[in-house]
Each structure stands twice: as C-alpha cells, then as structure tokens.
Design a protein around this motif. Structure first.
Motif, short mmCIF file in Angstrom:
data_model
loop_
_atom_site.label_atom_id
_atom_site.label_comp_id
_atom_site.label_asym_id
_atom_site.label_seq_id
_atom_site.Cartn_x
_atom_site.Cartn_y
_atom_site.Cartn_z
N ASN A 11 0.81 -1.22 0.00
CA ASN A 11 0.00 0.00 0.00
C ASN A 11 0.85 1.27 0.00
O ASN A 11 0.31 2.38 0.11
CB ASN A 11 -0.95 0.01 1.19
N GLY A 12 2.17 1.13 -0.11
CA GLY A 12 3.05 2.28 -0.17
C GLY A 12 3.63 2.73 1.15
O GLY A 12 4.47 3.64 1.18
N GLU A 13 3.24 2.09 2.28
CA GLU A 13 3.80 2.47 3.58
C GLU A 13 5.26 2.03 3.67
O GLU A 13 5.62 0.93 3.24
CB GLU A 13 2.97 1.87 4.71
N ILE A 75 13.16 9.35 14.41
CA ILE A 75 12.04 9.70 13.55
C ILE A 75 11.35 10.92 14.13
O ILE A 75 11.30 11.08 15.36
CB ILE A 75 11.06 8.51 13.42
N ASN A 76 10.82 11.79 13.27
CA ASN A 76 10.10 12.95 13.78
C ASN A 76 8.60 12.84 13.53
O ASN A 76 8.13 11.85 12.94
CB ASN A 76 10.68 14.27 13.25
N GLU A 77 7.84 13.80 13.99
CA GLU A 77 6.39 13.73 13.94
C GLU A 77 5.83 13.71 12.53
O GLU A 77 4.68 13.31 12.30
CB GLU A 77 5.77 14.88 14.72
N GLU A 78 6.64 14.12 11.53
CA GLU A 78 6.21 14.10 10.14
C GLU A 78 6.57 12.78 9.45
O GLU A 78 6.26 12.57 8.28
CB GLU A 78 6.84 15.26 9.37
N LYS A 299 3.26 4.97 11.29
CA LYS A 299 2.78 5.01 12.67
C LYS A 299 3.73 5.78 13.60
O LYS A 299 3.42 5.96 14.77
CB LYS A 299 2.57 3.59 13.20
N ARG A 300 4.90 6.19 13.08
CA ARG A 300 5.90 6.87 13.91
C ARG A 300 6.26 6.01 15.12
O ARG A 300 6.33 6.46 16.25
CB ARG A 300 5.43 8.22 14.38
N ARG A 301 6.49 4.73 14.89
CA ARG A 301 6.77 3.77 15.96
C ARG A 301 8.09 3.07 15.69
O ARG A 301 8.40 2.74 14.54
CB ARG A 301 5.63 2.75 16.09
N LEU A 302 8.85 2.83 16.76
CA LEU A 302 10.11 2.10 16.64
C LEU A 302 10.02 0.76 17.37
O LEU A 302 9.23 0.59 18.29
CB LEU A 302 11.29 2.92 17.17
N GLN A 316 5.87 4.39 20.47
CA GLN A 316 5.34 5.31 19.47
C GLN A 316 5.64 6.74 19.86
O GLN A 316 5.54 7.11 21.04
CB GLN A 316 3.83 5.12 19.32
N LEU A 317 6.02 7.55 18.88
CA LEU A 317 6.32 8.94 19.14
C LEU A 317 5.07 9.66 19.64
O LEU A 317 3.99 9.54 19.05
CB LEU A 317 6.84 9.62 17.87
N ASP A 318 5.20 10.40 20.73
CA ASP A 318 4.09 11.17 21.30
C ASP A 318 4.43 12.65 21.20
O ASP A 318 5.22 13.16 21.98
CB ASP A 318 3.87 10.77 22.76
#
Length: 338
Positions: A11-13, A75-78, A299-302, A316-318
């Motif tokens: 799906n491109g993710e 990773i950043n919020e974007e 998901k901005r998750r490591l 997950q980034l908060d």
C-alpha cells in the motif's frame, strides 16, 4: 560498521531500519556511563549543543546517548527518519573556513538530531543541505573526547531517500538513496559496484547442464538457492551493501501489517555475531551488532532489539509530551511495548 535498509509495503507504507555495529558496549555491559536509551524531544525543546543550542521545530524520538543531544537514529512527527554511520572518507573544516563559505557549522554526532528537529521531509533536506558543513572539532561526551567520521541516511513516508556525505572539505555531497546504506567507501562507489552483481536473481536453477564432452552436471539440493550462489557473504561494508540490497529487493511483496517482520527478516544476513570480527588474538574487543532497530514511518513507531537480550522494546512517538523523556531499552527476554 552498520547497515540500513528501506522497504515499502504493497500500500506504499515505508519501513526503515538499521543495525548499530560497534566494538564498544552500549547498554551498561561494563558499567560505563555511556548508555543508549530512547530519547524524545518535544516541539519547542531547547536542545543544548556543544556549539549553539537550538529549539526543536518538530518532535523527535530515537536512540541516543543518555543526557546528550546525540541521536544515532530517529524519527520525527512528520515521519522523516534517519541515522548516522561511520564513513572514513569524511572531511571537516575550521570555523574560519566555514564562515568564509557562509555556511553553518555543525557537530557531526549531533547532525541527525538537528535535521530531524528542523525538517519535515527529504525534499526540504535537498533544499537546505548545502547550508551546512562539519566542523573540525571533537565532541565531548560525558567528559570524554569522541572523534568519529560519519555519514547520514534520511528517508520519509513518500519513500524519498538521500545519503549525505561530508567529503568536500566539510561540505556535504548528496546522493539519491537506493534503499540501503553501509560504510566506506563513498556511496557512489557502492551504487556503481552493484552492477557487478546484476546477474543475481531469486530463481532456483533446476535443469541439468551438459558440457562438450558429454559430461552432465546436476544441481545440488534440487537447485535451491542457485540464483544467489555468488552473493557476497562477508561482513565487510562492501559485501553487506550488495547483500542487503539484493535480499531486500528480491523478497516477496508484503502487507503493511507485516512490515516490521519483513524488515527484520531482511536484516538477518547482515546482523554480525559477537566474536567473528577481531583485530588480533590479543584484542578481546569484538565489533558486532549492538542493536537492531526498525521504524514504521506511517505510525511513527520504533522497535528495538539490543544484543544483550532477546526482547524488543516498542514505542510510538508522542508529540504531546511536555519535556524531554528518557526511557530505558529492555535488555531482558520479554517484549516491552509503550
């Protein structure tokens, strides 16, 4: 020595990760002060630098050294993610040289943190990378001087990726990423070297081969694996680059829900076991994979797995946190999700 790999789901993710390969302990194995942790910087945080402190324009989460501005990867919020790795061809310049070129001096070990807190995409990095140059000064980390030549890899949720190498008197050269990165030599050499392996493929060779004298040779083990029979197998940066590129590009397509698992599997052949790389018989230090980390950019998750345990720590980034947060990485054998 390190390896990074980028992979894209149906799906491109985008999923991206790296190994951190060092001969130094990172998780307090020897009781040292330099311990790797998950660090989160919220928007507006003043990030103290050995040069000039700055304010974070974007929230960031990654793996770094406790109590410092250094992120090895993050990773950043974007959804922009990136890492640093050793490159021996790296250069640097004095303050006077950088000022004369009207550039901004940066400490190389802080550069991942700087980029992730300032830019939202690889497109923005392309527009601005020329403004910076690596300063010829060593970092001081917990009272110890650290000098390491470094290059950088960045990727965003669009799949756009770049490699930055400060090989021009401290100024950066930019290369389009082919989805993997390792260490020396310079990136364009690695990409050219891939052409030597264009004959590799993932298909088994099942038919017999007859030679001029009538001799017939049959494939061993039903021909399984013959397509990659000449895939380079050492842990040199050159071989890891070829191996990670070929494997990542030949694996089956996958759904986004399986992305981290697929990414982790792609790294199996470049994760370096302890003890197989030593400089001499009398040197007990072994350069091996100290941790593996995978990032789900959507998901901005490591997901990080250290060498000292089987456990994965997931976070997950908060972007709503109010101050800098430091969290330990699970070094046991049980999964830890936050």
């Amino acid at each position: 020595m390190c390896t990074s790999i980028e992979m894209t789901a149906k799906n491109g993710e985008v999923f991206w990760g790296r190994t951190m390969d060092l001969s130094l302990p990172m998780f307090g194995e020897l009781g040292g002060e330099v311990r790797s942790v998950i660090t989160s910087f919220p928007v507006g945080t003043e990030i103290k630098s050995q040069l000039k402190s700055w304010s974070a324009l974007y929230s960031v989460m990654g793996i770094g050294i406790r109590g410092t501005s250094i992120l090895y990867d993050g990773i950043n919020e974007e959804g922009l993610a990136g890492d640093l790795q050793v490159l021996f061809e790296t250069t640097s310049a004095s303050r006077a040289e950088i000022n004369q070129r009207h550039q901004i001096p940066v400490m190389n070990a802080e550069f991942v943190t700087y980029i992730l807190t300032h830019y939202r995409s690889v497109a923005e990095i392309r527009q601005n990378y020329h403004k910076f140059a690596v300063l010829a000064e060593s970092m001081v980390v917990h009272g110890k001087t650290v000098t390491t030549p470094i290059h950088y890899n960045f990727v965003d949720p669009s799949g756009n990726g770049v490699v930055l190498e400060a090989t021009d008197s401290g100024s950066f050269k930019l290369y389009d990423s082919v989805g993997v990165m390792t260490n020396s030599p310079e990136y364009d050499w690695h990409v050219t070297n891939l052409r030597n392996y264009i004959g590799l493929d993932k298909w088994n060779f099942r038919r017999n081969r007859q030679y001029r004298d009538g001799k017939i040779l049959k494939p061993l083990d039903a021909g399984i694996g013959y397509g990659l029979a000449n895939l380079p197998g050492s842990y040199t940066s050159v071989d890891r680059f070829v191996r990670s590129f070929m494997i990542a590009n030949m694996m089956d397509e996958f759904e986004a829900k399986d992305g981290i698992n697929q990414l982790y599997t792609a790294f199996h052949s470049v994760i370096i076991p302890q003890g197989v790389e030593r400089n001499s018989e009398n040197n007990t230090a072994s350069e091996y994979t100290r941790y593996w980390i995978g990032y789900d950019l959507e998901k901005r998750r490591l997901y990080v797995q250290p060498s000292v345990g089987l456990a994965f720590t997931s976070k997950q980034l908060d972007p709503q946190i109010l101050g800098i947060e430091i969290e330990e990485i699970n070094t046991g054998n049980c999964f830890d999700q936050r």
